[in-house]
Design an enzyme around this catalytic site. Structure first.
Site, mmCIF file in Angstrom:
data_model
loop_
_atom_site.group_PDB
_atom_site.id
_atom_site.type_symbol
_atom_site.label_atom_id
_atom_site.label_comp_id
_atom_site.label_asym_id
_atom_site.label_seq_id
_atom_site.Cartn_x
_atom_site.Cartn_y
_atom_site.Cartn_z
ATOM 1 N N GLY A 316 -1.782 6.434 -3.441
ATOM 2 C CA GLY A 316 -1.209 7.002 -2.224
ATOM 3 C C GLY A 316 0.207 6.493 -2.022
ATOM 4 N N GLU A 317 0.618 6.373 -0.774
ATOM 5 C CA GLU A 317 1.951 5.898 -0.378
ATOM 6 C C GLU A 317 3.077 6.877 -0.723
ATOM 7 O OE1 GLU A 317 2.823 2.028 -1.975
ATOM 8 O OE2 GLU A 317 0.928 1.149 -1.299
#
Length: 351
Positions: A316-317
């Site tokens: 993610g991120e």
């Protein structure tokens, strides 16, 4: 109002790529990507302007939206909700993977608190708080209608700020303990795919926790009785504060006719909502990678899209989106700078 891409330049763009000094189609997805990027960036141009133009990415922006989830209290992650805030601090200090990748490739990075348990005291974190956490969505709607509307509006304002800096390419990442469960629930509600297929291991939980996540998603779907034709209701009942902001940001970018780089599982769930709200928004989306999260490949198949990268990532991120930028630069460089057969005085290759 999100307009469908004007395809008037489509043939000219394709012909220019076909006449480069290479066998027809030999650069594969790079040519497909170049075609899409130039089509987006040439919106509103005349034929003469298209012929003279050099297409470039200007001030690429990646925003990481953070939000805490009530469903996390049911033990759906290996990490407690406090980790969301700790990671926001890590983002603000430049220590997370997305920070490293943003510096490496030249993204301008925004960190946004959409509603985490403990507000950040770092002045570089943008305050778009909708509350401390969503509600547990298997018991009630994740958020109120007012929170939903405010999140969408916040995101639009953030995009306008970046547009004022000349940005023409946007990516959106996320941080939120419990958000793979939320994304899986959204996927199931919009697609009809069963929780058994939509729910995966997220941060790396055990098989027993995966079973719990599936049960919670089933309970939520049974509770809310959602229609896939009402994507805002799906978002309100099952979403996270960070997911709402990503949806709003995607819609704002598409409305401005700029490029959206879609990250992994969570961001693709947001993209599904955006596309359900405004189908033409899909025209402006480049899908960066296929996550290793179980449901992501199925999401991409449901959308009928082919991602640029397969790196077995599930962080993610916005990390997968960040990695797509050099490929995007490369696709435009091929279009702008590669010689044609005529220019290079090379005999044209016939397929």
């Amino acid at each position: 109002m999100i307009q469908t891409l004007d395809l008037k330049h489509c043939l000219r763009i394709r012909q220019k790529l076909d006449m480069k000094t290479k066998p027809l189609g030999s650069l594969g997805k790079l040519e497909t990507l170049a075609n899409q990027l130039v089509l987006i960036l040439s919106q509103g141009m005349s034929d003469e302007e298209l012929e003279k133009a050099k297409f470039t990415i200007i001030n690429p922006s990646i925003s990481v939206f953070a939000g805490d989830h009530g469903i996390a209290g049911e033990g759906v992650s290996i990490a407690p909700s406090e980790v969301t805030g700790q990671m926001v601090a890590n983002f603000a200090q430049g220590g997370a993977a997305i920070c490293v990748l943003a510096r490496q490739f030249g993204w301008r990075l925004n960190v946004v608190d959409c509603g985490i348990l403990v507000p950040s005291n770092n002045t570089s974190v943008i305050n778009c708080r909708l509350g401390e956490s969503t509600a547990a969505f298997h018991q009630q709607a994740a958020m109120t209608h007012d929170q939903l509307d405010k999140g969408l509006a916040n995101a639009g304002e953030l995009v306008q700020r970046e547009l004022s800096q000349g940005c023409n390419l946007f990516a959106f990442g996320e941080m939120g303990i419990g958000n793979t469960t939320s994304a899986a629930a959204i996927f199931s509600a919009l697609s009809g795919v069963t929780p058994e297929l939509a729910v995966g291991k997220g941060t790396g939980v055990s098989d027993e926790v995966v079973d719990k996540k599936r049960l919670l998603v089933e309970q939520a779907l049974n509770l809310h009785q959602l229609s896939s034709n009402k994507p805002l209701e799906v978002l309100q009942c099952l979403g996270g504060f960070e997911i709402v902001h990503i949806v709003g940001a995607m819609l704002a970018v598409a409305s401005a006719k700029k490029i959206i780089v879609v990250d992994g599982f969570i961001a693709t769930a947001a993209a599904m909502v955006a596309i359900k709200i405004a189908p033409s928004s899909k025209d402006y989306m480049v899908f960066a990678h296929c996550s290793n999260e179980q449901g992501h490949q199925k999401m991409l198949e449901w959308l009928g899209v082919d991602p640029l990268l397969h790196l077995e990532m599930r962080l993610g991120e916005g990390s997968g989106a960040a990695l797509a930028l050099p490929i995007i630069h490369s696709a435009l460089a091929i279009y702008n700078d590669m010689a044609s057969f005529e220019e290079a005085e090379v005999t044209q290759v016939v397929k």
